[in-house]
Motif scaffolding. Sequence first.
Motif, short mmCIF file in Angstrom:
data_model
loop_
_atom_site.label_atom_id
_atom_site.label_comp_id
_atom_site.label_asym_id
_atom_site.label_seq_id
_atom_site.Cartn_x
_atom_site.Cartn_y
_atom_site.Cartn_z
N VAL A 93 0.87 -1.17 0.00
CA VAL A 93 0.00 0.00 0.00
C VAL A 93 0.91 1.22 0.00
CG1 VAL A 93 -1.70 1.29 1.34
CG2 VAL A 93 -1.88 -1.19 1.18
N GLU A 94 1.01 1.89 -1.16
CA GLU A 94 1.99 2.98 -1.28
C GLU A 94 1.44 4.33 -0.83
OE1 GLU A 94 4.60 3.30 -4.54
OE2 GLU A 94 4.55 1.18 -5.02
N TYR A 95 0.16 4.55 -1.04
CA TYR A 95 -0.49 5.78 -0.58
C TYR A 95 -1.56 5.41 0.43
CZ TYR A 95 1.52 8.53 -4.41
OH TYR A 95 2.38 9.17 -5.26
N ASN A 96 -1.55 6.09 1.55
CA ASN A 96 -2.55 5.83 2.58
C ASN A 96 -3.74 6.76 2.31
OD1 ASN A 96 -3.96 5.23 4.85
ND2 ASN A 96 -2.57 6.25 6.27
N ALA A 97 -4.76 6.26 1.60
CA ALA A 97 -5.90 7.08 1.19
C ALA A 97 -7.08 6.86 2.13
CB ALA A 97 -6.29 6.75 -0.25
N GLU A 98 -7.60 7.95 2.70
CA GLU A 98 -8.64 7.83 3.74
C GLU A 98 -9.97 7.32 3.21
OE1 GLU A 98 -8.99 11.53 5.77
OE2 GLU A 98 -6.98 11.43 6.63
N ASN A 99 -10.35 7.71 1.98
CA ASN A 99 -11.68 7.37 1.48
C ASN A 99 -11.70 6.08 0.66
OD1 ASN A 99 -10.12 8.47 -0.49
ND2 ASN A 99 -11.59 10.04 -1.13
N VAL A 100 -10.64 5.27 0.80
CA VAL A 100 -10.52 4.02 0.04
C VAL A 100 -10.18 2.88 1.02
CG1 VAL A 100 -9.18 2.83 -1.74
CG2 VAL A 100 -9.76 5.23 -2.05
N ASN A 101 -10.82 1.72 0.85
CA ASN A 101 -10.49 0.55 1.67
C ASN A 101 -9.33 -0.19 1.01
OD1 ASN A 101 -12.91 0.54 3.57
ND2 ASN A 101 -13.91 0.61 1.57
N GLN A 102 -8.21 -0.27 1.70
CA GLN A 102 -7.00 -0.82 1.09
C GLN A 102 -6.57 -2.13 1.76
OE1 GLN A 102 -5.24 3.23 1.68
NE2 GLN A 102 -4.25 2.81 -0.26
N ILE A 103 -6.27 -3.14 0.93
CA ILE A 103 -5.82 -4.45 1.42
C ILE A 103 -4.35 -4.62 1.03
CG2 ILE A 103 -6.11 -6.95 1.22
CD1 ILE A 103 -9.03 -6.38 0.37
N GLN A 104 -3.54 -5.03 1.99
CA GLN A 104 -2.11 -5.28 1.73
C GLN A 104 -1.91 -6.76 1.41
OE1 GLN A 104 0.93 -3.15 2.51
NE2 GLN A 104 1.98 -4.84 1.53
N VAL A 105 -1.28 -7.04 0.27
CA VAL A 105 -0.96 -8.43 -0.11
C VAL A 105 -0.03 -9.04 0.94
CG1 VAL A 105 0.37 -9.80 -1.76
CG2 VAL A 105 -1.35 -8.22 -2.59
N ASN A 106 -0.29 -10.28 1.32
CA ASN A 106 0.59 -10.98 2.26
C ASN A 106 0.69 -12.44 1.80
OD1 ASN A 106 1.92 -12.15 4.40
ND2 ASN A 106 0.65 -11.22 5.99
N THR A 107 1.71 -12.72 0.99
CA THR A 107 1.85 -14.07 0.40
C THR A 107 2.14 -15.13 1.46
OG1 THR A 107 4.13 -13.45 -0.10
CG2 THR A 107 2.55 -13.33 -1.91
N LYS A 108 2.74 -14.72 2.61
CA LYS A 108 3.07 -15.69 3.67
C LYS A 108 1.82 -16.39 4.20
CE LYS A 108 7.18 -13.24 5.32
NZ LYS A 108 7.68 -12.33 6.36
N VAL A 109 0.69 -15.66 4.22
CA VAL A 109 -0.54 -16.26 4.74
C VAL A 109 -1.52 -16.57 3.61
CG1 VAL A 109 -0.33 -15.21 7.02
CG2 VAL A 109 -1.56 -13.98 5.23
N GLY A 110 -1.04 -16.52 2.35
CA GLY A 110 -1.89 -16.89 1.21
C GLY A 110 -2.75 -15.78 0.67
N LEU A 111 -2.53 -14.52 1.15
CA LEU A 111 -3.30 -13.39 0.63
C LEU A 111 -2.60 -12.84 -0.61
CD1 LEU A 111 -5.64 -11.43 0.73
CD2 LEU A 111 -4.46 -10.14 2.51
#
Length: 503
Positions: A296-314
């Motif tokens: 997540v490169e920009y922390n945008a307040e009006n957007v729901n952001q999900i961070q990829v996490n390959t360690k847990v299969g996301l």
Amino acid sequence: MLRLPFMENVNLEAFWNDEIDNKLAMKHYLLFANIQNRPCAVVKRDTIPLALNHFSKLNIDYPIVELDSDSFERLEAKFREIQTGSDFENVDTTSDDIIEVESDLLDFIRNSQDLLSNEESAPVVKLVNSLFFQAIKKGASDIHIETLEKKGEVRLRINGALKKHLDIDKNITALVISRIKVISNLDISEKRIPQDGRTQVSISGNSLDIRVSVLPTYHGERVVMRLLMTSESIPTLKTLGFSDDITENLNRLLTHPHGMILVTGPTGSGKSTTLHACLQHIATPDKNIITVEDPVEYNAENVNQIQVNTKVGLTFAAGLRSILRQDPDIIMVGEIRDAETADIALRSALTGHLMLSTLHTNDATSAISRLMDMGIEDFLLTSTLLGVLAQRLTRKLCPECKSVTSLAPVVLNELNLPDKAYFTANGCTECDFTGYKGRQAVGELFVMDDNVKEMMKNGLNDHQIRIEMKKLGMRTIADKLKDMLISGETSYEEAIRIGIMED
């Protein structure tokens, strides 16, 4: 033996009392937390004597609670975050914690005897603070700290190009890297495997997210820190710097209720910034916008952001599947890397969502063959793809020191340029002796209209489609670079680096 109230498997909130020296308390393994709405002192089993000895010297009357090791470490991590924030909170251009000028920083490194004590010593903290401050002041996107055979080296990526910042003693480099690991919640004792972390700092009122990557190399560790900006620094579509025709057509594409818009280009060409500018342009309270990004490169307040996490299969594909069950209106996928993600993305665009994503291709029309290589059917492409924006970031010549030059006749003929005076980079104090100041986005927008659909139906490949689109008036990145060259905004060397010869 003293019996203390015991809690385990808890996730407590840190209680930061400014009247206490919290850093010193942390060194004695004494933390503070809000438990049932009242401040408590928190200890762990193996360091109770040390913690209680320090607690007895403090003028506070808090209940004492013992935690299991995992819960204590979770709370300690929160304390380190607050500590990092407080280290930088009061940093401004007049603070004693900052050294503004490189030459002063070099003198400080040479003359400070305390630098080699440990990574928590004031001079090391001051040195790291100063590196962040100078990087922001120079407009750097990344800080590279490398351990070489006999010394350490700090380089900054400014306007897309790496520039040497300063040399430091090899032993000091190790302490600087340890300090960065501490503020990023990484394991300072682990020097054999790569580590990734994240930290947030506040300098001169600017909040800054920093993504940290530590890599072991032959001579020691190297760190790369990407300086990520918050929502206040997301540019608007108008301020991105694209030509008016691209901005207008992109605006038109963004009004579609469903379909896919792709942004392509190499790493570091500003694709994520463009996507976030698009999201901010169309974000309204009645729309549900969800993104899945890495990172997540920009922390945008009006957007729901999900961070990829390959360690847990996301993964992108897994995140995208979950997003579709969250009733979204607009979806942004950080990157289409594989056939699975491409297939889900295009099918979700087909079923009534506006989908934005990026792809690694050299030009806009190549996106068609890239998606086909991933196994996407022709009919799915023609019915869902709205358009593809290919972009690059071109360094602009410094207006203070650029000088007139001439190009060889063979170059003028090859690029079909007029015979006139052109400009080249020199370097001065204004541009930090690089010859360039600022960057300009150049792009080409390929719109999937009826002409393109007809060409695809007739079996034309992306190269043939590109030739036909140019005949129909599509202006390419090479055309935009020629315009910048003729107007004296950039140099021939920069235009070659970006790709003026690729058409």
